[in-house]
Motif scaffolding. Structure first.
Motif, PDB file in Angstrom:
ATOM      1  N   UNK A   1       0.803  -1.599   0.445  1.00 48.23           N
ATOM      2  CA  UNK A   1      -0.045  -0.036   0.338  1.00 48.23           C
ATOM      3  C   UNK A   1       0.334   1.618  -0.550  1.00 48.23           C
ATOM      4  N   UNK A   2       0.325   2.258  -1.435  1.00 40.59           N
ATOM      5  CA  UNK A   2       1.133   3.176  -1.036  1.00 40.59           C
ATOM      6  C   UNK A   2       0.778   4.072   0.361  1.00 40.59           C
ATOM      7  N   UNK A   3       0.014   4.206   1.647  1.00 41.86           N
ATOM      8  CA  UNK A   3       0.225   4.915   2.654  1.00 41.86           C
ATOM      9  C   UNK A   3       0.739   3.793   3.364  1.00 41.86           C
ATOM     10  N   UNK A   4       1.057   3.099   3.600  1.00 42.64           N
ATOM     11  CA  UNK A   4       1.663   1.591   4.425  1.00 42.64           C
ATOM     12  C   UNK A   4       3.415   2.272   4.208  1.00 42.64           C
ATOM     13  N   UNK A   5       3.687   2.385   2.613  1.00 37.22           N
ATOM     14  CA  UNK A   5       5.221   3.083   2.537  1.00 37.22           C
ATOM     15  C   UNK A   5       5.428   4.255   2.781  1.00 37.22           C
ATOM     16  N   UNK A   6       4.316   5.149   2.783  1.00 41.65           N
ATOM     17  CA  UNK A   6       4.648   6.744   3.853  1.00 41.65           C
ATOM     18  C   UNK A   6       4.773   6.863   4.475  1.00 41.65           C
ATOM     19  N   UNK A   7       3.968   5.628   4.980  1.00 39.62           N
ATOM     20  CA  UNK A   7       4.319   6.019   6.634  1.00 39.62           C
ATOM     21  C   UNK A   7       5.833   5.410   7.637  1.00 39.62           C
ATOM     22  N   UNK A   8       6.386   4.275   6.538  1.00 40.32           N
ATOM     23  CA  UNK A   8       7.409   3.693   6.132  1.00 40.32           C
ATOM     24  C   UNK A   8       8.699   4.761   6.046  1.00 40.32           C
ATOM     25  N   UNK A   9       8.208   5.539   5.068  1.00 37.74           N
ATOM     26  CA  UNK A   9       9.685   6.767   4.332  1.00 37.74           C
ATOM     27  C   UNK A   9       9.507   8.235   5.640  1.00 37.74           C
ATOM     28  N   UNK A  10       8.625   8.322   6.210  1.00 40.73           N
ATOM     29  CA  UNK A  10       8.253   8.987   7.630  1.00 40.73           C
ATOM     30  C   UNK A  10       8.965   9.125   8.603  1.00 40.73           C
ATOM     31  N   UNK A  11       8.718   7.572   8.941  1.00 37.50           N
ATOM     32  CA  UNK A  11       9.508   6.559  10.085  1.00 37.50           C
ATOM     33  C   UNK A  11      10.957   7.050   9.704  1.00 37.50           C
ATOM     34  N   UNK A  12      11.272   7.131   8.220  1.00 37.51           N
ATOM     35  CA  UNK A  12      12.391   6.181   8.315  1.00 37.51           C
ATOM     36  C   UNK A  12      13.378   7.497   7.526  1.00 37.51           C
ATOM     37  N   UNK A  13      13.056   9.274   7.733  1.00 36.00           N
ATOM     38  CA  UNK A  13      12.772  10.021   6.793  1.00 36.00           C
ATOM     39  C   UNK A  13      14.690  10.468   7.164  1.00 36.00           C
ATOM     40  N   UNK A  14      14.826  10.273   7.561  1.00 35.11           N
ATOM     41  CA  UNK A  14      16.622  10.318   8.180  1.00 35.11           C
ATOM     42  C   UNK A  14      17.355  10.129   7.308  1.00 35.11           C
ATOM     43  N   UNK A  15      17.112   8.346   6.595  1.00 36.59           N
ATOM     44  CA  UNK A  15      17.902   8.514   5.792  1.00 36.59           C
ATOM     45  C   UNK A  15      17.906   8.601   4.848  1.00 36.59           C
ATOM     46  N   UNK A  16      17.094   9.391   4.489  1.00 35.56           N
ATOM     47  CA  UNK A  16      16.784   9.630   3.342  1.00 35.56           C
ATOM     48  C   UNK A  16      17.877  10.572   2.058  1.00 35.56           C
ATOM     49  N   UNK A  17      18.691  10.622   0.891  1.00 36.82           N
ATOM     50  CA  UNK A  17      19.687  10.975   0.205  1.00 36.82           C
ATOM     51  C   UNK A  17      19.515  12.758   0.511  1.00 36.82           C
ATOM     52  N   UNK A  18      20.662  13.812   0.011  1.00 35.99           N
ATOM     53  CA  UNK A  18      20.488  14.859  -0.203  1.00 35.99           C
ATOM     54  C   UNK A  18      20.448  15.043  -0.957  1.00 35.99           C
ATOM     55  N   UNK A  19      20.413  14.957  -1.813  1.00 38.22           N
ATOM     56  CA  UNK A  19      20.562  14.910  -3.292  1.00 38.22           C
ATOM     57  C   UNK A  19      19.344  15.307  -3.905  1.00 38.22           C
ATOM     58  N   UNK A  20      19.149  15.608  -4.871  1.00 37.08           N
ATOM     59  CA  UNK A  20      16.870  15.837  -5.491  1.00 37.08           C
ATOM     60  C   UNK A  20      17.490  15.599  -7.146  1.00 37.08           C
ATOM     61  N   UNK A  21      16.305  14.324  -6.689  1.00 38.86           N
ATOM     62  CA  UNK A  21      16.468  14.010  -8.827  1.00 38.86           C
ATOM     63  C   UNK A  21      16.067  14.852  -8.590  1.00 38.86           C
ATOM     64  N   UNK A  22      16.505  15.785 -11.006  1.00 38.33           N
ATOM     65  CA  UNK A  22      15.997  17.094 -11.199  1.00 38.33           C
ATOM     66  C   UNK A  22      14.986  16.735 -12.824  1.00 38.33           C
ATOM     67  N   UNK A  23      14.831  14.447 -12.785  1.00 37.48           N
ATOM     68  CA  UNK A  23      13.698  15.062 -13.817  1.00 37.48           C
ATOM     69  C   UNK A  23      12.493  15.336 -13.424  1.00 37.48           C
ATOM     70  N   UNK A  24      11.803  15.249 -12.811  1.00 37.95           N
ATOM     71  CA  UNK A  24      10.751  15.375 -11.848  1.00 37.95           C
ATOM     72  C   UNK A  24      10.077  17.527 -12.830  1.00 37.95           C
ATOM     73  N   UNK A  25      11.277  18.064 -13.462  1.00 38.55           N
ATOM     74  CA  UNK A  25      11.517  19.082 -13.893  1.00 38.55           C
ATOM     75  C   UNK A  25      10.509  18.554 -15.428  1.00 38.55           C
ATOM     76  N   UNK A  26      10.673  17.685 -16.394  1.00 35.82           N
ATOM     77  CA  UNK A  26      10.273  17.361 -17.329  1.00 35.82           C
ATOM     78  C   UNK A  26       8.646  16.690 -16.893  1.00 35.82           C
ATOM     79  N   UNK A  27       7.823  16.849 -16.074  1.00 35.55           N
ATOM     80  CA  UNK A  27       6.629  16.543 -15.987  1.00 35.55           C
ATOM     81  C   UNK A  27       6.118  17.844 -16.392  1.00 35.55           C
ATOM     82  N   UNK A  28       4.516  17.649 -16.892  1.00 34.16           N
ATOM     83  CA  UNK A  28       3.637  18.197 -17.179  1.00 34.16           C
ATOM     84  C   UNK A  28       2.938  18.852 -15.489  1.00 34.16           C
ATOM     85  N   UNK A  29       2.380  20.137 -15.594  1.00 37.72           N
ATOM     86  CA  UNK A  29       1.433  20.334 -14.714  1.00 37.72           C
ATOM     87  C   UNK A  29       0.564  19.376 -14.127  1.00 37.72           C
ATOM     88  N   UNK A  30       0.024  18.541 -14.834  1.00 33.30           N
ATOM     89  CA  UNK A  30      -0.807  17.628 -14.262  1.00 33.30           C
ATOM     90  C   UNK A  30       0.023  16.821 -14.174  1.00 33.30           C
TER      91      UNK A  30
END
Length: 212
Positions: free
Chosen positions: A118-147
């Motif tokens: 469940x994406x909700x379960x994964x989101x809960x996991x990510x929030x719990x272990x957020x300190x382990x996320x890398x600092x660099x930011x992927x940039x590919x999202x810039x290619x997405x349309x607003x929608x």
């Protein structure tokens, strides 16, 4: 393929899966090292992977597996090792006491290219272990349309396609199309990776971070 250092547990899973007409257990292993060796000579679609094993744990094994989709087995649904395994490429996770019907359904989902989490379960996991996320930011999202960006954010927050369609007042098929383009543009495999990506990119801010 069943990968777990508990032989009795493997036997239980095998009994359930062998009873299914469309599922065949083709291999077993008691640790990650053995699993990788077996995979060199055995064609496997889905791997049921324990996390904590001797010699090589399930996280490292998942990172090294190519081709087969990996379902992580865990005792606790909030487990930092599971979080690491998902980031390593796992398609989802199951609790070891999963009901037989749910186990079979998860394997079929993963084999079909979906995520058994469940994406909700994964989101809960990510929030719990957020300190382990890398600092660099992927940039590919810039290619997405607003929608497309809007759909990505809703998926990252745990909304289903139906819920997203209702919020955007569009057909569910339209949401699937947008999500497909998001996956293609960002090089992601499924909804699980979309959620992880959104957190790594800083597109979704955790509601809290662990102290310490």
């Amino acid at each position: 393929m069943l990968v777990d250092d508990q032989e009795l547990l493997r036997a239980g899973f095998r009994m359930v899966l062998d009873a299914q007409p469309d599922i065949e257990v083709v291999a077993e292993a008691g640790d990650g090292v053995t699993a990788l060796e077996v995979l060199k000579d055995t064609e496997v679609d889905v791997v049921l992977m324990d996390v904590r094993m001797p010699r090589m744990d399930g996280v490292e094994a998942t990172r090294l597996i190519e081709g087969a989709k990996v379902l992580i087995l865990t005792t606790f649904d909030l487990d930092e090792y599971v979080f690491a395994a998902v980031k390593a490429g796992a398609a989802g996770f199951l609790l070891k006491d999963v009901p037989p019907a749910d186990l079979v359904n998860a394997i079929r989902l993963v084999h079909a290219g979906d995520a058994a989490m469940s994406p909700r379960t994964l989101r809960r996991m990510l929030e719990t272990f957020a300190a382990q996320l890398p600092n660099e930011e992927p940039t590919a999202a810039d290619d997405l349309t607003p929608r497309e960006r809007e759909v990505l954010l809703m998926v990252a927050r745990g909304l289903s396609n139906g819920e997203i369609a209702a919020r955007l007042a569009v057909a569910e098929a339209t949401v699937k199309t947008h999500l497909g383009r998001v996956l293609a543009k960002l090089g992601l495999r499924d909804r699980v990776q979309v959620v992880v990506y959104a957190y790594e990119a800083g597109l979704v801010v955790p509601s809290h971070r662990p102290k310490g």
